[in-house]
Design a protein around this motif. Structure first.
Motif, mmCIF file in Angstrom:
data_model
loop_
_atom_site.group_PDB
_atom_site.id
_atom_site.type_symbol
_atom_site.label_atom_id
_atom_site.label_comp_id
_atom_site.label_asym_id
_atom_site.label_seq_id
_atom_site.Cartn_x
_atom_site.Cartn_y
_atom_site.Cartn_z
ATOM 1 N N CYS A 43 0.805 -1.179 0.041
ATOM 2 C CA CYS A 43 -0.034 -0.190 0.199
ATOM 3 C C CYS A 43 0.999 1.068 -0.044
ATOM 4 C CB CYS A 43 -0.967 -0.013 1.318
ATOM 5 S SG CYS A 43 -2.020 1.062 1.129
ATOM 6 N N LYS A 44 0.540 2.166 -0.814
ATOM 7 C CA LYS A 44 1.434 3.392 -0.961
ATOM 8 C C LYS A 44 0.943 4.450 -0.267
ATOM 9 C CE LYS A 44 2.407 4.853 -5.189
ATOM 10 N NZ LYS A 44 2.539 5.147 -6.427
ATOM 11 N N SER A 45 -0.419 4.372 0.498
ATOM 12 C CA SER A 45 -0.767 5.354 1.253
ATOM 13 C C SER A 45 -1.581 5.193 2.377
ATOM 14 C CB SER A 45 -1.550 6.652 0.584
ATOM 15 O OG SER A 45 -2.878 5.806 0.174
ATOM 16 N N CYS A 46 -1.657 5.716 3.373
ATOM 17 C CA CYS A 46 -2.472 5.320 4.663
ATOM 18 C C CYS A 46 -3.563 6.370 4.765
ATOM 19 C CB CYS A 46 -1.703 5.279 5.847
ATOM 20 S SG CYS A 46 -2.681 4.916 7.497
ATOM 21 N N ILE A 47 -4.812 6.170 4.787
ATOM 22 C CA ILE A 47 -5.894 7.239 4.816
ATOM 23 C C ILE A 47 -6.030 7.919 6.066
ATOM 24 C CG2 ILE A 47 -7.607 5.556 5.547
ATOM 25 C CD1 ILE A 47 -8.464 8.526 3.072
ATOM 26 N N MET A 48 -5.596 7.091 7.103
ATOM 27 C CA MET A 48 -5.491 7.726 8.522
ATOM 28 C C MET A 48 -4.325 8.669 8.634
ATOM 29 S SD MET A 48 -8.023 6.354 10.233
ATOM 30 C CE MET A 48 -7.914 6.172 11.866
ATOM 31 N N CYS A 49 -3.298 8.607 8.012
ATOM 32 C CA CYS A 49 -2.352 9.318 8.242
ATOM 33 C C CYS A 49 -2.312 10.743 7.284
ATOM 34 C CB CYS A 49 -0.925 8.734 7.506
ATOM 35 S SG CYS A 49 -0.082 7.579 8.701
ATOM 36 N N LYS A 50 -3.353 10.483 6.046
ATOM 37 C CA LYS A 50 -3.752 11.371 5.097
ATOM 38 C C LYS A 50 -4.627 12.389 5.897
ATOM 39 C CE LYS A 50 -3.210 9.879 0.582
ATOM 40 N NZ LYS A 50 -3.800 9.595 -0.749
ATOM 41 N N ARG A 51 -5.410 12.061 6.687
ATOM 42 C CA ARG A 51 -6.613 12.838 7.444
ATOM 43 C C ARG A 51 -5.912 13.339 8.890
ATOM 44 N NH1 ARG A 51 -11.865 9.285 6.151
ATOM 45 N NH2 ARG A 51 -11.930 9.514 3.985
ATOM 46 N N LYS A 52 -4.649 13.044 8.888
ATOM 47 C CA LYS A 52 -4.060 13.397 10.287
ATOM 48 C C LYS A 52 -4.804 12.621 11.571
ATOM 49 C CE LYS A 52 -1.885 17.168 8.206
ATOM 50 N NZ LYS A 52 -1.168 17.775 7.457
ATOM 51 N N LEU A 53 -5.298 11.665 11.590
ATOM 52 C CA LEU A 53 -6.139 10.869 12.566
ATOM 53 C C LEU A 53 -4.750 10.270 13.168
ATOM 54 C CD1 LEU A 53 -9.210 10.003 10.855
ATOM 55 C CD2 LEU A 53 -8.697 12.066 12.191
ATOM 56 N N GLN A 54 -5.309 10.087 14.460
ATOM 57 C CA GLN A 54 -4.353 9.363 15.401
ATOM 58 C C GLN A 54 -4.577 7.762 15.188
ATOM 59 O OE1 GLN A 54 -4.588 10.173 19.567
ATOM 60 N NE2 GLN A 54 -2.717 8.942 20.095
ATOM 61 N N HIS A 55 -3.756 6.758 15.073
ATOM 62 C CA HIS A 55 -3.992 5.544 15.014
ATOM 63 C C HIS A 55 -2.748 4.855 15.289
ATOM 64 C CE1 HIS A 55 -2.166 7.026 11.114
ATOM 65 N NE2 HIS A 55 -1.898 5.748 10.837
ATOM 66 N N GLU A 56 -2.873 3.297 15.568
ATOM 67 C CA GLU A 56 -1.791 2.635 16.077
ATOM 68 C C GLU A 56 -1.059 2.169 14.923
ATOM 69 O OE1 GLU A 56 -2.785 -0.104 19.193
ATOM 70 O OE2 GLU A 56 -4.296 1.248 19.957
ATOM 71 N N THR A 57 -1.617 1.739 13.876
ATOM 72 C CA THR A 57 -0.921 0.818 12.792
ATOM 73 C C THR A 57 -1.243 1.889 11.515
ATOM 74 O OG1 THR A 57 -1.447 -0.985 13.807
ATOM 75 C CG2 THR A 57 -0.755 -1.198 11.500
ATOM 76 N N CYS A 58 -0.226 1.991 10.859
ATOM 77 C CA CYS A 58 -0.079 2.694 9.637
ATOM 78 C C CYS A 58 0.287 1.671 8.692
ATOM 79 C CB CYS A 58 1.230 3.593 9.415
ATOM 80 S SG CYS A 58 1.268 4.618 7.766
ATOM 81 N N TYR A 59 -0.536 1.398 7.696
ATOM 82 C CA TYR A 59 -0.790 0.469 6.509
ATOM 83 C C TYR A 59 0.299 0.833 5.273
ATOM 84 C CZ TYR A 59 -4.081 -1.632 9.514
ATOM 85 O OH TYR A 59 -4.752 -2.290 10.632
ATOM 86 N N ARG A 60 0.664 1.766 5.604
ATOM 87 C CA ARG A 60 1.879 2.311 4.359
ATOM 88 C C ARG A 60 3.142 1.491 4.335
ATOM 89 N NH1 ARG A 60 5.096 7.846 2.994
ATOM 90 N NH2 ARG A 60 5.465 7.206 0.912
ATOM 91 N N ASN A 61 3.301 0.729 3.222
ATOM 92 C CA ASN A 61 4.650 -0.086 3.476
ATOM 93 C C ASN A 61 5.253 -0.031 2.304
ATOM 94 O OD1 ASN A 61 2.873 -1.784 1.707
ATOM 95 N ND2 ASN A 61 2.866 -3.543 3.179
ATOM 96 N N HIS A 62 4.740 0.819 1.226
ATOM 97 C CA HIS A 62 5.598 0.698 -0.081
ATOM 98 C C HIS A 62 5.728 2.305 -0.360
ATOM 99 C CE1 HIS A 62 6.937 -0.493 -4.024
ATOM 100 N NE2 HIS A 62 6.524 0.432 -4.520
ATOM 101 N N VAL A 63 7.202 2.479 -0.840
ATOM 102 C CA VAL A 63 7.662 3.670 -1.156
ATOM 103 C C VAL A 63 8.244 3.590 -2.587
ATOM 104 C CG1 VAL A 63 9.101 5.538 -0.877
ATOM 105 C CG2 VAL A 63 8.063 4.546 1.171
ATOM 106 N N GLY A 64 7.631 4.304 -3.459
ATOM 107 C CA GLY A 64 8.194 4.054 -4.935
ATOM 108 C C GLY A 64 6.944 3.897 -5.904
ATOM 109 N N SER A 65 7.249 3.734 -7.172
ATOM 110 C CA SER A 65 6.192 3.718 -8.144
ATOM 111 C C SER A 65 5.307 2.344 -8.037
ATOM 112 C CB SER A 65 7.008 3.545 -9.423
ATOM 113 O OG SER A 65 7.313 2.267 -9.675
ATOM 114 N N SER A 66 4.048 2.804 -8.716
ATOM 115 C CA SER A 66 3.335 1.551 -8.472
ATOM 116 C C SER A 66 3.693 0.399 -9.260
ATOM 117 C CB SER A 66 1.861 2.154 -9.240
ATOM 118 O OG SER A 66 1.115 3.064 -8.609
ATOM 119 N N GLY A 67 4.455 0.500 -10.237
ATOM 120 C CA GLY A 67 5.036 -0.592 -11.144
ATOM 121 C C GLY A 67 6.027 -1.348 -10.327
#
Length: 124
Positions: A46-70
Motif C-alpha cells: 500500500c502506497k498510502s494510509c488514509i488515517m495518516c492523510k487525514r491526520k488522525l491518530q492511529h496505532e498501525t499505519c498500513y503504508r508499506n511501499h515507497v516508490g512507483s506503482s509498477g
C-alpha cells in the motif's frame, strides 16, 4: 508458477498472482501451491494510509511501499522470496511475463537470487 525446494531437496511448484486495484495505490502478491491450491504466502502493498492523510491518530499505519506503482510487484516478490528462508525453502524457478523488473529484482535483492531461473509465460 514457482518451483521450490527445501533443504531436503523436495520439489514443489507454486503459483504467484499479483493484483493491483483501482489507481495502483494498493496491490497484493499471493503465492499459491500448484498441487495443494492453498495459499503459501501473501504480501500486500500500500502506497498510502488514509488515517495518516487525514491526520488522525492511529496505532498501525498500513503504508508499506515507497516508490512507483509498477515497482510493487517486484517488491512483493522479493519480500516473499526472502521470507521463504524462514521456512528453509528456496524458490529456484518461476514463470513470469515479459516484464524483466521482477527478474532483475529477484537476482539482485534476494540473497540466493543468482540461482533463480525465469521461465517465460507464453499465454500471459
Amino acid at each position: 508458477l514457482f518451483t521450490g525446494h527445501t533443504n531436503k531437496s523436495t520439489n514443489k511448484t507454486f503459483v504467484v498472482e499479483y493484483t493491483m486495484r483501482f489507481c495502483f495505490v494498493a496491490g497484493c502478491a499471493v503465492l499459491i501451491g500448484a498441487e495443494t491450491q492453498k495459499v503459501i504466502d501473501i504480501d500486500p502493498r500500500c502506497k498510502s494510509c488514509i488515517m495518516c492523510k487525514r491526520k488522525l491518530q492511529h496505532e498501525t499505519c498500513y503504508r508499506n511501499h515507497v516508490g512507483s506503482s509498477g515497482s510493487m510487484e517486484a517488491a512483493g516478490m522479493v519480500q516473499m522470496f526472502n521470507r521463504s528462508l524462514n521456512s528453509s525453502l528456496r524458490y529456484k524457478t518461476y514463470i513470469g511475463d515479459g516484464d524483466s523488473s521482477v527478474e532483475t529484482a529477484l537476482k539482485t535483492e534476494v540473497c540466493y537470487g543468482a540461482v533463480i531461473e525465469k521461465v517465460d509465460c507464453i499465454i500471459h
